[in-house]
Design a protein around this motif. Structure first.
Motif, mmCIF file in Angstrom:
data_model
loop_
_atom_site.group_PDB
_atom_site.id
_atom_site.type_symbol
_atom_site.label_atom_id
_atom_site.label_comp_id
_atom_site.label_asym_id
_atom_site.label_seq_id
_atom_site.Cartn_x
_atom_site.Cartn_y
_atom_site.Cartn_z
ATOM 1 N N ALA A 20 -4.211 -88.948 39.299
ATOM 2 C CA ALA A 20 -4.145 -90.312 39.819
ATOM 3 C C ALA A 20 -4.112 -90.298 41.346
ATOM 4 N N ALA A 21 -3.384 -89.345 41.928
ATOM 5 C CA ALA A 21 -3.333 -89.238 43.389
ATOM 6 C C ALA A 21 -4.720 -88.986 43.955
ATOM 7 N N GLN A 22 -5.489 -88.139 43.296
ATOM 8 C CA GLN A 22 -6.851 -87.868 43.745
ATOM 9 C C GLN A 22 -7.684 -89.152 43.724
ATOM 10 N N TYR A 23 -7.580 -89.922 42.637
ATOM 11 C CA TYR A 23 -8.330 -91.172 42.538
ATOM 12 C C TYR A 23 -7.883 -92.171 43.604
ATOM 13 N N LEU A 24 -6.581 -92.224 43.870
ATOM 14 C CA LEU A 24 -6.078 -93.139 44.891
ATOM 15 C C LEU A 24 -6.547 -92.716 46.274
ATOM 16 N N GLU A 25 -6.578 -91.415 46.531
ATOM 17 C CA GLU A 25 -7.058 -90.931 47.827
ATOM 18 C C GLU A 25 -8.527 -91.279 48.022
ATOM 19 N N GLU A 26 -9.326 -91.111 46.976
ATOM 20 C CA GLU A 26 -10.734 -91.503 47.056
ATOM 21 C C GLU A 26 -10.852 -93.013 47.253
#
Length: 139
Positions: free
Chosen positions: A47-53
């Protein structure tokens, strides 16, 4: 990477990512939905990766605003799930703000268990409903 230090994990600390890769990361206006463990509002590494993107995309598209809709599975009371959905949406909002997204570009709303994506009585279905749905609009 910013970290959101709130929430709980389930008893084994799992967020069920590997079991749901087919439904994870569905794009809605270039900001992807994120999913949660049972009774949790922790931001997983995926989820953090998706939020960063999503934060990068929002930075490149200043005319867009985001509404984060917090959702829960069918278990638990309506009142409990409304609070849990709110905590999920606020955790994602806090994460995005820590990444530099302006707070006034992000709204949060909780639907609790009132708008399920899936209505089967199975763990796979419950997982799909434990989500933040990202809605991007023109400002």
């Amino acid at each position: 990477r910013a970290s959101v230090g709130i929430g709980r994990t389930d008893t084994n600390g799992s967020i069920f990512e590997s079991n749901f890769s087919g439904s994870m990361g569905i794009q809605h206006g270039q900001v992807q939905d994120i999913y949660f463990a049972f009774d949790s509002w922790n931001i997983s590494s995926r989820a953090a990766q998706y939020l960063e993107e999503g934060a990068q995309w929002l930075e490149a598209n200043p005319g867009k605003v985001l509404t984060i809709e917090g959702h829960c599975d069918q278990r638990g009371t309506q009142d409990y799930n409304l609070v849990l959905g709110q905590k999920r949406a606020e955790a994602a909002r806090e994460y995005l703000v820590n990444l530099g997204v302006q707070p006034d570009r992000i709204k949060v709303v909780s639907y609790g268990k009132e708008r399920p994506f899936c209505q089967n009585d199975s763990e796979d279905c419950f997982q799909e409903n434990r989500r933040n749905h990202m809605v991007v609009r023109v400002n």
